[in-house]
Every structure is written in structure tokens, then in C-alpha cells.
Design a protein around this motif. Structure first.
Motif, short mmCIF file in Angstrom:
data_model
loop_
_atom_site.label_atom_id
_atom_site.label_comp_id
_atom_site.label_asym_id
_atom_site.label_seq_id
_atom_site.Cartn_x
_atom_site.Cartn_y
_atom_site.Cartn_z
N THR A 112 0.86 -1.18 0.00
CA THR A 112 0.00 0.00 0.00
C THR A 112 0.90 1.23 0.00
OG1 THR A 112 -1.72 -1.17 1.24
CG2 THR A 112 -1.81 1.25 1.22
N LEU A 113 0.77 2.07 -1.02
CA LEU A 113 1.71 3.17 -1.24
C LEU A 113 1.25 4.47 -0.60
CD1 LEU A 113 2.31 2.56 -5.06
CD2 LEU A 113 3.51 1.52 -3.12
N LYS A 114 2.20 5.33 -0.27
CA LYS A 114 1.88 6.69 0.14
C LYS A 114 1.21 7.41 -1.03
CE LYS A 114 5.36 7.52 3.70
NZ LYS A 114 4.35 7.66 4.77
N GLU A 115 0.28 8.27 -0.72
CA GLU A 115 -0.48 8.95 -1.77
C GLU A 115 -0.03 10.41 -1.91
OE1 GLU A 115 -4.69 8.52 -1.44
OE2 GLU A 115 -4.59 6.38 -0.90
N GLY A 116 -0.16 10.92 -3.12
CA GLY A 116 0.06 12.34 -3.37
C GLY A 116 1.51 12.75 -3.49
N LEU A 117 2.42 11.80 -3.67
CA LEU A 117 3.85 12.12 -3.78
C LEU A 117 4.24 12.31 -5.24
CD1 LEU A 117 3.64 10.90 -0.90
CD2 LEU A 117 5.87 9.85 -1.28
N THR A 118 5.27 13.10 -5.46
CA THR A 118 5.83 13.25 -6.80
C THR A 118 7.35 13.06 -6.74
OG1 THR A 118 6.18 15.63 -6.59
CG2 THR A 118 4.05 14.91 -7.49
N PHE A 119 7.88 12.64 -7.88
CA PHE A 119 9.33 12.66 -8.05
C PHE A 119 9.78 14.10 -8.24
CE2 PHE A 119 8.08 8.39 -9.40
CZ PHE A 119 9.04 7.60 -8.78
N HIS A 120 11.08 14.33 -8.20
CA HIS A 120 11.60 15.70 -8.30
C HIS A 120 11.26 16.38 -9.62
CE1 HIS A 120 14.92 14.09 -5.39
NE2 HIS A 120 13.81 14.37 -4.75
N ASP A 121 10.90 15.60 -10.65
CA ASP A 121 10.52 16.18 -11.95
C ASP A 121 9.01 16.31 -12.11
OD1 ASP A 121 9.84 13.54 -12.18
OD2 ASP A 121 10.93 13.16 -14.04
N ASP A 122 8.30 16.16 -10.97
CA ASP A 122 6.83 16.27 -10.93
C ASP A 122 6.11 15.06 -11.51
OD1 ASP A 122 6.84 18.73 -9.60
OD2 ASP A 122 6.97 19.84 -11.49
N THR A 123 6.83 14.01 -11.88
CA THR A 123 6.19 12.77 -12.27
C THR A 123 5.50 12.16 -11.05
OG1 THR A 123 7.82 12.31 -13.99
CG2 THR A 123 6.58 10.42 -13.15
N PRO A 124 4.24 11.74 -11.17
CA PRO A 124 3.56 11.17 -10.00
C PRO A 124 4.21 9.87 -9.53
CG PRO A 124 1.97 11.74 -11.72
CD PRO A 124 3.34 11.84 -12.34
N PHE A 125 4.32 9.73 -8.21
CA PHE A 125 4.70 8.45 -7.64
C PHE A 125 3.43 7.66 -7.39
CE2 PHE A 125 5.02 5.75 -3.85
CZ PHE A 125 5.94 4.83 -4.33
N ASN A 126 3.29 6.55 -8.08
CA ASN A 126 2.08 5.74 -7.96
C ASN A 126 2.41 4.29 -8.31
OD1 ASN A 126 2.30 5.77 -10.76
ND2 ASN A 126 0.75 7.39 -11.00
N ALA A 127 1.36 3.48 -8.38
CA ALA A 127 1.55 2.06 -8.65
C ALA A 127 2.22 1.82 -9.99
CB ALA A 127 0.20 1.33 -8.58
N GLN A 240 17.47 16.94 -3.96
CA GLN A 240 17.52 16.71 -5.40
C GLN A 240 18.91 17.04 -5.92
OE1 GLN A 240 14.47 19.15 -7.12
NE2 GLN A 240 15.29 21.06 -6.33
N PHE A 241 19.25 16.40 -7.04
CA PHE A 241 20.57 16.57 -7.62
C PHE A 241 20.75 17.98 -8.18
CE2 PHE A 241 23.24 16.34 -11.50
CZ PHE A 241 24.44 16.02 -10.90
N ASP A 242 21.93 18.54 -7.93
CA ASP A 242 22.27 19.86 -8.45
C ASP A 242 23.44 19.76 -9.43
OD1 ASP A 242 22.43 22.61 -8.88
OD2 ASP A 242 23.59 22.97 -7.06
N GLU A 243 24.58 19.20 -8.94
CA GLU A 243 25.77 19.19 -9.79
C GLU A 243 26.73 18.12 -9.32
OE1 GLU A 243 29.18 22.40 -11.33
OE2 GLU A 243 28.12 22.73 -9.43
N TRP A 244 27.44 17.53 -10.28
CA TRP A 244 28.53 16.60 -9.98
C TRP A 244 29.76 17.06 -10.74
CZ3 TRP A 244 28.74 10.71 -11.56
CH2 TRP A 244 29.89 10.13 -11.04
N ALA A 245 30.79 17.44 -10.01
CA ALA A 245 32.09 17.73 -10.59
C ALA A 245 32.98 16.53 -10.28
CB ALA A 245 32.69 19.00 -10.00
N PRO A 246 33.11 15.56 -11.22
CA PRO A 246 33.85 14.32 -10.93
C PRO A 246 35.24 14.58 -10.37
CG PRO A 246 32.68 14.13 -13.01
CD PRO A 246 32.55 15.57 -12.58
N GLY A 247 35.56 13.84 -9.32
CA GLY A 247 36.84 13.99 -8.67
C GLY A 247 36.86 15.10 -7.64
N GLU A 248 35.80 15.90 -7.59
CA GLU A 248 35.77 17.03 -6.66
C GLU A 248 34.59 16.95 -5.71
OE1 GLU A 248 36.03 20.67 -8.86
OE2 GLU A 248 37.70 19.95 -10.09
N GLN A 249 33.35 17.09 -6.21
CA GLN A 249 32.23 17.08 -5.29
C GLN A 249 30.90 16.85 -6.00
OE1 GLN A 249 32.83 21.04 -3.65
NE2 GLN A 249 31.06 21.83 -4.76
#
Length: 560
Positions: A112-127, A240-249
Motif C-alpha cells: 500500500t503506497l503513500k499517496e500524493g507524492l511526486t518525483f523531483h521532476d513532478d512525475t507522480p509516484f504511484n503504482a 535533489q541533484f544539483d551538480e557533480w564535478a567528478p573527482g571534486e564534489q
């Protein structure tokens, strides 16, 4: 959390000099001052930027194609799974699934899933999104379906749509928008706790489709991640993801639409500092707020200087593995001799953290099925020499082996690989075994030892991911693998049977016997259960230490 079979290439090392530490401090200070000026907050308010020193870059930003602790540390902030863990334990707890019901035979599970949630891109989280993730894993092909890429699904679910008769997973069916039923093709008693692994986090189906999440390439030795896995991870987590500078942060920012408590932190910076001394200097200079895998020699000094020290309960195993693809290691007499040559007590005393426990099998004592009475090979160098002579190796004709170990990395089960290698190679030399050191950076090392047969004896280990015996001995020895290089159908069958037994007492008895079987087969030497330690700036009042590293930074409490 666990070792990793695939990693980023070309990591840029952060030096351990005082100059580097001062530069880092200045950089962080300027970032924080800018944040304060932009927000109009006074300097007396809580500083919402939290800087954590990682011992290496993440493998990728897609946890489905990873198994290493640094990837999962980042993943746990961005993603969530259906199942989490009870705080401070390895036991399963509701997360995106508010509850679940399992059939008596364990072959059907309704969430049974939590209701009314979205992913960071506003895609609905659902079944539909949940089933999209399950079907994604099941339908992997080629490299994605290999041990080197989709490690956890490969190990735990054992089959794909291309070989359904081998697969544990069968189907996922939506029951309306907020309920799903997952059917299994084979029994797997650890199914529910396994879903707490970051590898099985829920990811946005829209983002995965848009950025080609499964478009991986390269090879087991030189993996190439998808555009999604390098720059577009999208989950439901508090950051949510912002930036990846490989080898740094890697930089994450708080997700405004998060369904839970956001906590005090609005920005996380995971800064890559691979050298333990440089991490300590960065903490002392104020460049970072905390770091994991504190060196044993640093713990007391940092505590005396007022830094906050936090220890995790040992839920780890460090081992010396024997790759039986090497002809010499196919001889059980040789493997027994090498076991008698190792002085575990000396290793623990010399280079492992306070609180480390000596290992006699390949899982910690708190896990179901632990056998206190397994056959052991206590340190006996004379016995080792006798067995080597019996196997045909003498001073004139010594046993010669490659000894692989990683450099410039610290793991919870292996805080200083180079020191561990030095101690063990010296112990082996004392009984006449000649080892050739083969050292590599962490990424290349794991690609070689877990994805190819081209290695000798080697150091590796495991941080338990969830509280189930299969997560240790099942992952290690449940099927043929590149790391261990042996084929033992009887052992594989016993492990397959045990992982499906729902009755705990019955299952425990089977695993106790399996641990004895493993001890007699001697695939390697279980060395120790290290107790990892973290260190923090005094402004960190509390940190949610977890035996399985399930640490979400919303739970950190800061005083300034």
C-alpha cells in the motif's frame, strides 16, 4: 553498503597537505558567507550547508547500477525505496510503502503506497511508477544484466526476462493507483528487507526514459554509464541533484516538495577527499562538517580536541579472498595453509579500529544462522609450512601468488587497505609464500576483482545492507562469480534452498550448516568485523548512525 563492481574513471585525488586543507576551508567559508548574504540570515542562525567528505567519487548517480557505499550515501538523500529501516537497526520499516501484506508462502507481496507524492521532476509516484521500476530491472539485457553492472539485482533476483526460469521476480501488477502486488517466481525469504537497498530505490520513469537510463556501455573492466546515471538522477527523496564535478564534489539541494520532514540542511556537498589524513585536516581546519572511516590512530586525538565521534555497530566483514581460477588456489591444502598463516589478532591490534571483532565466518555474529562452532584455522605458522610442503611447495620451490589490493580509498570494512596488505603479506612471507603486490585505484580494482578472473588473492569485504543471512553468504557464495572463481553446485543448491525458507528456526539451522560447509571449503579467510567511526564538527549535535549506513541527512541535528 557494500563493495562496488563499477566506478567512475579518472578520479582526481585531493592532496593531504595543509595548503589543500586551508584552500578547502576558504572555499567552504566563501560558499557559506554567500549563502548567508543571499538569504539575509544572520550569522547566528543555523548554517544550512553541510559538507561531508567522501572517500571516493560515487560510481554513478543511478543506484541500480552500483553497490558501493559512497554511491549509496548520495543515493539515500535523492532516492527512497518502498522499504526503509528502523532507525539505528537493520530491520525493515515502511517508507514509500505505508504497509505490506505477504502471502503465507512468501510468493506474493501487496504494497500500500503513500499517496500524493511526486518525483523531483513532478512525475507522480504511484503504482504504475513502482511497476515500471520492477519491470526495468527484470528486462535488463546485455551489460545491464551482468554482474558487473546490475550487481544487486543479478545477485538477489538471479534472472531476467531473457531467462525467466531462473528469475526470482515474476510480475508487478497495479491494484489501482496506490497499491501494487509483486509476485515471485521463486521463494526468497529476504525479499522485503532486500528492498531497503538503495539499488532498489524508486526512480522517475519519465527521467529514466528521457535520459536513457539503461543505455550503458563499455565493459566490465571499463564501464560507461548512461546520461541519466551521470547527470539526471530523479527520486522522491528530501534532496535533489544539483551538480557533480567528478573527482571534486557532488552538490544536492533540498527538494521543496518533499513529503516528509526536511530538517535543518538545505544544501549538501559531498566533497571527494580520498586520503584519510587530508580528511582529518579538512575537519580540523573547518573545511568540512564531518567524514566517515576515521583512521584508528586519529579517533582519540580528534575526540580530545572536541570533535564529535560517532561509531556504528560492526555489521561488516573484511576478508582475504582466494580466486580459485588460479590453479594453485584450487588445491584445498594450499587454501588451508594460507588460512593457518594469518594472525588475525595481530592484524586487528596493528591496523583496525577499536571495537573491531575477530571473524570466524563470513558474516557478523548478530545475523541469523551464525555458527559459533564452525571449523577455524587459528594462527599456526608451523602448520602452514607443513601443509605447503605437503602441497609441494618448499623453500626451493615457493608458492608464488599475486596479491591484489586497492589504494587511495577507505571502506567501512577496510579503513587502510595498504596497511592491511602490508601486515598480511608479511605474515604470508613468514611461512614462505611469495606475494607479488598488485595495487590499483578503487574503481579499477573492483572492476578487476568482481568482474574478471584476472586477479589472485585479494582484500575485499562487505557492509551488511539489510538483516538477512542471504545478504552475506548468499551474495558471496550463492552462485558462480568472477571474484571467487569456483563452481560448487552443492553449496549453491543449499543456499538457494535456505533463502526460501520462511520459518526462522528451520532457516537458521540450514545456515549454521552452510557456514560450516563454507569453513571447510575455505574460499578465503574471514578476517574481522571492523567498527567504522565517523567524526564531526562540534556544531553537529547528533547524527543518525546506522549499522547498514541508512543515514538520511534530514535527521542530522545542528546547533549553529
Amino acid at each position: 553498503m557494500n563493495h562496488s563492481s563499477m566506478r567512475r574513471r579518472g578520479l582526481i585525488a585531493v592532496t593531504g597537505t595543509a595548503i589543500a586543507a586551508m584552500l578547502l576551508a576558504g572555499c567552504v567559508a566563501s560558499e557559506r558567507e554567500a549563502d548567508t548574504e543571499d538569504s539575509g540570515e544572520s550569522t547566528s542562525d543555523i548554517d544550512g550547508t553541510f559538507v561531508f567528505a567522501a572517500s571516493s567519487d560515487p560510481v554513478a548517480l543511478d543506484p541500480a547500477f552500483a553497490q558501493d557505499g559512497e554511491t549509496f550515501r548520495v543515493s539515500r538523500q535523492i532516492f527512497e525505496g518502498l522499504i526503509g529501516t528502523e532507525p539505528g537497526t537493520a530491520d525493515p520499516a515502511p517508507l514509500l510503502a505505508e504497509k505490506w501484506d505477504s502471502s503465507e508462502d512468501g510468493m506474493s507481496h501487496t504494497f500500500t503506497l503513500k499517496e500524493g507524492l511526486t518525483f523531483h521532476d513532478d512525475t507522480p509516484f504511484n503504482a504504475e511508477a513502482v511497476c515500471s521500476n520492477f519491470d526495468r530491472w527484470y528486462n535488463w539485457t546485455g551489460l545491464a544484466a551482468s554482474e558487473a553492472f546490475g550487481y544487486y539485482y543479478y545477485k538477489l533476483f538471479q534472472g531476467f526476462a531473457s531467462n525467466p526460469e531462473q528469475a526470482v521476480y515474476k510480475s508487478c501488477t497495479p491494484d489501482g493507483d496506490y497499491s501494487v502486488t509483486v509476485e515471485l517466481n521463486k521463494p526468497f525469504a529476504g525479499f522485503i528487507p532486500a528492498l531497503s537497498l538503495p539499488a532498489f530505490s524508486m526512480q522517475s520513469p519519465s527521467a529514466m526514459a528521457e535520459f536513457g537510463a539503461d543505455e550503458v556501455g563499455g565493459s566490465a573492466e571499463a564501464p560507461q554509464m548512461s546520461e541519466y546515471g551521470m547527470a539526471h538522477p530523479v527520486g522522491t527523496g528530501p534532496f535533489q541533484f544539483d551538480e557533480w564535478a567528478p573527482g571534486e564534489q557532488v552538490t544536492l539541494t533540498a527538494y521543496d516538495g518533499y513529503w516528509g520532514e526536511q530538517g535543518q540542511i538545505d544544501e549538501i556537498i559531498f566533497r571527494t577527499i580520498d586520503d584519510p589524513t587530508a580528511r582529518r585536516q579538512a575537519l580540523e581546519s573547518g573545511a568540512i562538517d564531518g567524514y566517515d572511516l576515521v583512521g584508528p590512530a586519529d579517533t582519540q586525538a580528534l575526540e580530545e580536541d572536541g570533535f564529535q565521534m560517532v561509531s556504528r555497530p560492526p555489521f561488516t566483514i573484511l576478508y582475504l579472498a582466494f580466486n580459485q581460477a588460479i590453479p594453485e588456489l584450487q588445491d584445498p591444502t594450499v587454501r588451508e595453509a594460507l588460512s593457518f598463516a594469518i594472525d588475525k589478532d595481530a592484524l586487528i591490534t596493528q591496523v583496525l579500529p577499536e571495537g573491531t571483532q575477530k571473524a570466524i565466518e563470513f558474516m557478523p555474529p548478530v545475523v541469523n544462522g551464525y555458527n559459533e562452532d564452525v571449523t577455524t584455522y587459528d594462527f599456526d605458522p608451523e602448520k602452514a609450512k607443513e601443509l605447503l610442503a605437503e602441497a609441494g611447495y618448499t623453500e626451493a620451490n615457493p608458492l608464488k601468488l599475486d596479491f591484489n589490493y586497492p589504494v587511495n580509498v577507505s571502506r567501512p570494512y577496510m579503513p587502510d587497505p595498504e596497511q592491511i596488505f602490508t601486515v598480511l603479506s608479511t605474515q604470508l612471507a613468514a611461512v614462505g609464500v611469495e606475494t607479488t603486490p598488485v595495487s590499483e585505484e578503487w574503481g579499477e580494482y573492483l572492476d578487476r576483482t568482481t568482474g574478471t578472473a584476472d586477479h589472485g588473492i585479494h582484500l575485499l569485504g562487505w557492509t551488511g545492507d539489510y538483516n538477512d543471512t542471504d545478504n552475506f553468504v548468499g551474495v558471496f557464495f550463492g552462485q558462480q562469480s568472477s571474484e571467487w572463481g569456483f563452481d560448487n553446485p552443492d553449496l549453491f543448491q543449499k543456499l538457494a534452498e535456505a533463502r526460501g525458507i520462511a520459518n526462522l528456526e528451520e532457516q537458521s539451522a540450514l545456515y549454521e550448516q552452510i557456514n560450516e560447509d563454507v569453513a571447510q571449503f575455505i574460499p578465503g579467510v574471514p578476517l574481522a568485523h571492523p567498527a567504522p567511526t565517523l567524526a564531526f564538527d562540534p556544531r553537529v549535535e547528533s547524527y543518525p548512525a546506522s549499522p547498514v549506513n541508512d543515514e538520511v541527512f534530514t535527521d542530522i541535528v545542528l546547533t549553529k
